[in-house]
Scaffold this active site. Sequence first.
Site, PDB file in Angstrom:
ATOM      1  CD  GLU A   1      -6.005  -4.759   4.109  1.00 39.07           C
ATOM      2  OE1 GLU A   1      -5.884  -4.416   5.306  1.00 39.07           O
ATOM      3  OE2 GLU A   1      -6.429  -4.012   3.211  1.00 39.07           O
TER       4      GLU A   1
ATOM      5  CE1 TYR B   1      -3.273  -6.329   8.727  1.00 41.40           C
ATOM      6  CE2 TYR B   1      -5.555  -5.591   8.608  1.00 41.40           C
ATOM      7  CZ  TYR B   1      -4.281  -5.673   8.055  1.00 41.40           C
ATOM      8  OH  TYR B   1      -4.026  -5.116   6.828  1.00 41.40           O
TER       9      TYR B   1
ATOM     10  CG  ASN C   1      -9.454  -1.806   1.415  1.00 41.12           C
ATOM     11  OD1 ASN C   1      -9.089  -2.967   1.606  1.00 41.12           O
ATOM     12  ND2 ASN C   1      -9.272  -0.848   2.324  1.00 41.12           N
ATOM     13  CD  GLU C   2     -10.154  -2.741   6.069  1.00 40.84           C
ATOM     14  OE1 GLU C   2     -10.172  -1.670   6.692  1.00 40.84           O
ATOM     15  OE2 GLU C   2      -9.442  -3.708   6.408  1.00 40.84           O
TER      16      GLU C   2
ATOM     17  CD  GLU D   1      -2.893   0.973   2.462  1.00 37.17           C
ATOM     18  OE1 GLU D   1      -2.787   0.030   3.264  1.00 37.17           O
ATOM     19  OE2 GLU D   1      -3.842   1.777   2.479  1.00 37.17           O
TER      20      GLU D   1
HETATM   21  O1  AHR Z   1      -2.981  -2.708   6.151  1.00 39.56           O
HETATM   22  C1  AHR Z   1      -3.260  -1.521   6.807  1.00 39.56           C
HETATM   23  C2  AHR Z   1      -4.721  -1.134   6.722  1.00 39.56           C
HETATM   24  O2  AHR Z   1      -5.500  -2.057   7.395  1.00 39.56           O
HETATM   25  C3  AHR Z   1      -5.329  -1.106   5.341  1.00 39.56           C
HETATM   26  O3  AHR Z   1      -5.094   0.089   4.683  1.00 39.56           O
HETATM   27  C4  AHR Z   1      -6.787  -1.282   5.614  1.00 39.56           C
HETATM   28  O4  AHR Z   1      -7.453  -1.906   4.545  1.00 39.56           O
HETATM   29  C5  AHR Z   1      -6.812  -2.083   6.895  1.00 39.56           C
HETATM   30  O5  AHR Z   1      -7.670  -1.550   7.816  1.00 39.56           O
END
Ligand code: AHR
Length: 491
Positions: free
Chosen positions: A297, A240, A172-173, A25
């Site tokens: 992600e 994450y 995205n998101e 990114e």
């Molecule tokens: O990877 C960092 C961020 O995490 C990305 O920009 C977003 O899509 C997610 O929230």
Amino acid sequence: MEHYLINPHQKLSKINRDVYGSFSEHLGRCIYEGTFVGKDSPIPNVNGMRTDVVNALKEIGLPVLRWPGGCFADEYHWRDGIGPLEQRKKMINTHWGGVVEDNSFGTHEFFELCRQLGCEAYITGNVGSGTVREMSEWIEYMTFDGLSPMSEERRRNGQEKPWKLKYFGIGNETWGCGGNMLPEYYADEFRRYNTYCRDYAGVDHIFRVASGANADDYNWTDVLLKKAARFMDGVSLHYYTVPTGDWGHKGSALDFDREMYVDTIRAAYKMEELVTRHSAVMDRYDPKKRIALVVDEWGTWFDVEEGTNPGFLYQQNSLRDAIVAGLTLNIFNKHADRVRMATVAQTINVLQALALTDGEKMLKTPTYFVFKLYKDHMDNTLLGSYLTTPALRDGEKTPTLTESASLCPDGTVIATVVNASPDAAQEISCQIADTAVTAIEAEILTGEMHAHNTFDNNTAVATEAFTAFTATADGFTATLPPCSVVRFRIK
Ligand code: AHR
């Protein structure tokens, strides 16, 4: 002794090589400095791309690269990143540190990077602050070979032939930084934007990825699939690993105790439940599994390193990250029927990176070496396999040992086993049904849970040959050291 059974008669899905992808990114030093230094940089480069980074990524056979975001994608206007450099618009990267984005890395540079890496391109388009026309014209610019305003402009900018765009993400998101939409609303937006993402004559169908759920938001997947399944080829999932579960205090990348280590592995293992449950929702609308679950992600997210820009998400990477990578990739392999693409966040200098840079210096992280070990699984056939295991912490479900096994076209069996225990070796006895084993070769990544590479010592952690096993007639017995990831090649 734990028992490991591999059944070569049970041939399951193909492991798509694209699950070993990565995400870059416009965030911190991922693109600028980490990958792209510009043609005039004293750092060795080819057309502006760092040679050391390109070589490292080629070595692990990086199959696919996602770009330009992330949250940045929904603020990115592709026309700002084409044409003569001096005329490119400068903008503020409001999401990530408020720094100036000079757009010197744009569409042409991204495809040049993919060319040098020999990888597929995965571009995420702007739904949050863009327009249908903007997205449609970007696809035309990139992929149309005939005569049109966009293809002519591409030619004027130096690219005669269209590029190959394998994957395209529609936002995205969109539940968050990509527009704060509700699933019902986004499902309609997805259908509308997707309509104008053309597959031009002579171009392979562009695989369209719908912006999917945040972690365990199963309702998002349900609504999206119910309303738009037939228009998509893939739906994304973002998750994450935050050891504390508290985004305000995520914990340090290197300063952690045993409990925090185990918390991290437990949080990472949640991926098994997420993939299983999102897949089950998808099965309701897509029982033939045409649509891929795209985990575009994933990775660890710790507090940024002290003294660095909080918006740059720079973190170190230790054996703990390697264990997270190993168990996550085993989960993806095991779910090869649904998980057919994934990109770790992120490639360089951001979150669970494959490599870190400091000026002209570069180091490969423990995570990098896991990707190197798992490369052998790419495009293989997943095999039925099972490994008994103690729990990592009493009374909890997180396993100490995880594995996946696959069959190469030449008949070699590849098995990757992770021992997540930070302090106990594990003995395993492996049996491959109806197989007379003739040769075994193994490689390992192991070390104390905090072990990591630094710019002064960038070879402290690396893979090495593993010999602590004994071949048997139909398999092997082995002692896996604490905190280890081992890849066996069995003939
Ligand atoms: O990877 C960092 C961020 O995490 C990305 O920009 C977003 O899509 C997610 O929230």
